[in-house]
Each structure stands twice: as structure tokens, then as C-alpha cells.
Enzyme design. Sequence first.
Site: not given
Length: 417
Positions: A271, A348, A351, A357
Site C-alpha cells: 500500500k 447508512c 448515504c 449497497c
Amino acid sequence: MLHVRCSSRLCHALPCLIMASPYFLHSRSVVTRSGSQPAGCKPAASLRSRLTDRRRNVDPAPAAAVKVEVEEARISEHAPSSAPSSTGGCHERLQQPTVQPKTEADALPLSSHSRRRRQLKVEYDKDEGVSPVKTEHWEPHDWKRQLGFIREMRSGRDAPVDNMGAEKCYDTEALAHVRRFQVLVSLMLSSQTKDQVTAAAMQKLRAHGCTVENILRTDDETLGKLIYPVGFWRTKVKYLKLTTAMLQKEFGGDIPQSVEGLVRLPGVGPKMAHLAMDIAWDQVSGIGVDTHVHRISNRLGWLRKPTKNPEETRKALEEWLPRELWSEINWLLVGFGQQVCLPVNPLCSVCLNQHSCPSAHKNSPTKRPKPGSPGSPSPTSTFKTKTEPGQDPAVKDETTPVSPTRQRRRLKTKVNY
């Protein structure tokens, strides 16, 4: 050799005939079996001498034509006569079935035959009837729409990564190789650490002098105080000194310009290597996947199957995600994970992807308590608070929790009284 007499009438008519052989058809002169003598005809054995004389006078013929001529002479000389009587000999010879000579294709050498076989094999390999094996290109359902919503939610660019990430931690007025070194140091410190803590540590390092020469001259204790309280600061002090010495010895004080060279450095993983290539060298070599990118990719269903670690997530994303998005996807998902898609209790309800999702409005897994904490399943284990640089030793809490056995003894003592 048998000589056959023929009638004068038939022999006078023979000069008007043209032989049916391909050799005589190719030649412009008319040759008969009787030749130039009208009174009689010569036997077939004289044909060899005529062919030999003609080959001497004309230009050399090709090898295939010469072989045809010799084969014609051999057949004419040794063919059995089918005339039972002497009066019709020449006439019966003309009535014999003509033997077809070998063609040039039959007279080709073995090498030409082998060449033809190789051509046939190549043609078979390139046969259009055989369909190539098609590799299925998998991509998640409706991912472009989800990515558009994430861009919309990240349009404010007010997440911690936007103001205190590795792109904001280096000195813009320093030399190029110094800036690249500071980018690498900030990435090494950011592991298991919030961006706010990393930015504060980098600010102290830059004030001290964040160069290869200064880091090598700084002792471990002073370096630990400068980077504290980043996560695993003692281990990072050791990695910083080893990496800096390696850069000074092998790379002339600069960082490597390849992922292979970067991952060789102590404390640098895939990374960090891909992010360093993108930020320091402005080259996209792969996707930098941290804990936020790993978590959100699994929640959105952007992987063919769930992955267990960030490295598996990186490989799975690079299989289908277009390369032009590799540089953008890191800071998009990191900021999205810091603000909306939190590790525990994600938001959520605010969102924009809550209807697409697959993990929306689901309870987050409970976080396992650390050993020794009040909620730990093994309260008998003892623990001591670590002393960090700058902390007053008198403030240390070294109390040991009371074990259940002692608690039961105390209860019995109270009951007895």
C-alpha cells in the site's frame, strides 16, 4: 529386334499425323515414327537417338521436362506390341492407348512436399472455425452509479485525508529528493494511525529537519519523542533508521522509483509503495488499499468474493477497475470511510447508496475487547499501562484487577461476619 513392314499407302499418310505426346505437342516440328523415309517406317527403338540428338541441339530443358522425355522413351521402347500380323503393325502401334506422363507436381522433390505439409499445418493453426477462448470480464452491478454517488458525497473535500494526508505532509519548498523522502516517512508513520496524529508528528519532524542526513544523526530516543504518539512508535523508530540508512547507502539519499525497490525497504508494504509511486513520482503503479478501501469494497460488493486482507482486495479491484481510476479511488474511499461509511455504526441513513449497497442498514460486528480491558472475557489476566515518552511516571496506573478467586474469598469473609 522385330522389323515390321508396312504398306506404302499407309506410310505415305503417316507424315500428316502429329504424335499425341505432350513433348511433340510442345515442339513445333512434326516427327513421325517413319521419319523422312516414305518407303518404310523405322522401329520404335530409334526414338531414343532422336530424343538424344534433339537435347544436344536445343537449350537445356528443365529437370521435370527431361524426366518426362526419358519416361516417354522408356515406355515407347519396352511397351509390348499388340499387332498379331505384320501387315498392320504401324497402324496398330498408333492405336495403342497413350500413357500419360508424370506431371511436374508428381516430380517435385521431397523438400517441396514437406514444405506443403508445413503450410497446411500453419493454415490449420489459423483456422477461423476454431473460436478463441473468451475470458469473462467481471464487474460489479451498478458500480458506476455507486461511484458517482461517492464522488457527490466527497465533493466537499473536508475529510481528514484531504487536509492531513500524505499529500499535505511534505515541505513544498524543499528539494525534490527531500520532498519524496518526506512523503515516504509520512506514509510509514500513517500505518495504524489517524491522519491528525500523523500530521502532527510530521510537523515536528520537519521542524527538526526531516532529511536523510538529519534522521541518521538523530538518536532513537529523540526520534521517538518526535513521532510520538503514532501507533507502534517504537517499531517505527527502528524502521525509520534502517530505511534511512538503506536509502543513503543504495539510492544516494533518494527513494526508489519502483514498487519492487520500495517494498524492499524495512516497514514499507504494497500500500505504501503504490501511494509513494503516485504521490512522490507521479506514476500510477497500483491501487493503494488501506483499511477503509478494504472495508468499503467488501460492503459495496465490488469484489467477486469477499477478501480477508487489503492485499487480496487490491488484486481483486485491479482485475476489473479501469486503470484511470486507480489513483482516485484511494482518497475517495478513504474520505468516505472517515465520514460516512464508518467502521462501526456506519451512517447508512445519509448515504446515497443505501438502496443499492448490499450491506446497508445492517448491524456492524461487535468489536472484540482487548485483553485486560473491563469487557475482556478473561478478567484474570493482568495488565500494565505502558509508559510513553513525555508521560509523567507518577501518573502511571499499575493497578492489577482483582481476580474472581479473591472476590469470592472477600464475599465469604463478609458473610461470616
